[in-house]
Design a protein around this motif. Sequence first.
Motif, short mmCIF file in Angstrom:
data_model
loop_
_atom_site.label_atom_id
_atom_site.label_comp_id
_atom_site.label_asym_id
_atom_site.label_seq_id
_atom_site.Cartn_x
_atom_site.Cartn_y
_atom_site.Cartn_z
N GLU A 285 108.49 66.10 -12.26
CA GLU A 285 109.71 65.56 -12.88
C GLU A 285 109.39 65.10 -14.30
O GLU A 285 108.40 64.40 -14.52
CB GLU A 285 110.23 64.40 -12.04
CG GLU A 285 111.63 63.94 -12.42
CD GLU A 285 112.21 62.98 -11.41
OE1 GLU A 285 113.38 62.60 -11.56
OE2 GLU A 285 111.48 62.59 -10.47
N GLY A 290 116.24 68.74 -20.62
CA GLY A 290 117.05 69.32 -19.54
C GLY A 290 117.31 70.81 -19.73
O GLY A 290 117.00 71.39 -20.78
N SER A 331 118.48 69.60 -12.83
CA SER A 331 118.31 69.22 -14.23
C SER A 331 119.57 68.58 -14.78
O SER A 331 120.69 68.99 -14.44
CB SER A 331 117.94 70.45 -15.07
OG SER A 331 117.63 70.08 -16.39
N VAL A 332 119.38 67.57 -15.63
CA VAL A 332 120.48 66.89 -16.31
C VAL A 332 120.16 66.91 -17.81
O VAL A 332 119.07 66.50 -18.21
CB VAL A 332 120.66 65.44 -15.82
CG1 VAL A 332 121.81 64.77 -16.57
CG2 VAL A 332 120.92 65.42 -14.32
N ILE A 333 121.10 67.39 -18.60
CA ILE A 333 120.89 67.48 -20.04
C ILE A 333 120.58 66.10 -20.63
O ILE A 333 121.26 65.11 -20.32
CB ILE A 333 122.13 68.09 -20.74
CG1 ILE A 333 122.35 69.54 -20.25
CG2 ILE A 333 121.98 68.08 -22.26
CD1 ILE A 333 121.23 70.48 -20.56
N LYS A 335 118.34 64.09 -19.95
CA LYS A 335 117.74 63.13 -19.03
C LYS A 335 116.45 63.67 -18.40
O LYS A 335 115.52 62.92 -18.14
CB LYS A 335 118.73 62.74 -17.93
CG LYS A 335 119.85 61.83 -18.43
CD LYS A 335 120.68 61.30 -17.26
CE LYS A 335 121.75 60.33 -17.76
NZ LYS A 335 122.55 59.76 -16.65
N GLY A 336 116.43 64.95 -18.13
CA GLY A 336 115.20 65.52 -17.59
C GLY A 336 115.42 66.54 -16.50
O GLY A 336 116.55 66.83 -16.11
N THR A 337 114.31 67.07 -16.01
CA THR A 337 114.32 68.14 -15.00
C THR A 337 113.37 67.78 -13.87
O THR A 337 112.27 67.27 -14.10
CB THR A 337 113.91 69.48 -15.63
OG1 THR A 337 114.80 69.81 -16.68
CG2 THR A 337 113.91 70.59 -14.60
#
Length: 344
Positions: A285, A290, A331-333, A335-337
């Motif tokens: 993570e 993202g 994944s969230v733009i 914010k992370g993957t």
Amino acid sequence: MKNYEKKSLVTTIALFFIPLLILASIVLYMYQVDKIKDIEQNILYKMKDYTFDFKGDEFSLDIVQDDKQKKLFKIYHCEEGLCAYFQIPTTGPYLLKVIYDKKKYEKVYQEFLIKIFKFSVVVSFFLLFLSVGFAMYSLRPMKEALRLLEDFLKDLIHDLNTPATSILLNSKLLRRRGDFEEIERIELSAKSISSLYKNLELITPNEMAKSEDVSLEELVNGKIEILHKLYPKIKFNKNMENLIIKSNKNALDRIIDNLLTNACKYNKKNGEVNISTNNQKLIIEDTGIGIKDVKKVFQRYYKENDTGLGIGMSIVKQLCDILDINITINSVIDKGTKIELTFK
């Protein structure tokens, strides 16, 4: 046949077959309408002949009142079936109504429809066969070009390995004479080239033996050691058990290398990469930018920016499929993957 070849073949067949099928359907419909008219006209002439001698039981008769709406020598669809009106050779205001039974007409009509259906099936198969032949013929130049490209890529991969290996060996020899920062940079760059070579080498992976005991923690530690030097501002957080997997070490090395490299490459400044294990899962993570379209991330040559070749995640997916590893991405733009590898 490769996936992209199958997609191209199916698309070409559809583009050729569907318009031909539509055109054939229109022609068959026009033929059906015209043929029905011919059948009804043929019945009308038989009705006329029947009025001369009234022989046979093909038709029935009735006497009806004459009016302006009833036209002579014309087929009508009435409740009894097909009807036609003829002049009675008298001076009275009456017409002779000749009737073709509805059941008889339906039988003739159904027999005709069966013939049309059989003919339509034959035409459809012929058009499909024609479309497949046309598609395969039209894709031949593309397949030849792709084959030449793959041969060129194989030669390029082979030639790429020699200088990368030479740089790594010479950088290690230079370290014996003195440990300089420049040598470390050369060594890291050579390892990056070597990693790219290994990715290109597995661009078309085949079946792999899953007979090795592989320590995930050992692989992850080796990658973190290299990536920490390449991305010194990235913080790595580990929470791993000593998970041993029965698999292929080289293939797992490629999977983890690509995933951790992407987690660093597309991370934010002073970002973090969290690596953990849970039962039979490896979880990676990051706090990066993202992924815009998770569904396309495994497609070969798909890129969301100008960096990279767009083959890393495609290779990861192919290797996971071969090794029976389930991979999921959330994944969230901005914010992370989060990527999970589930080992079966």
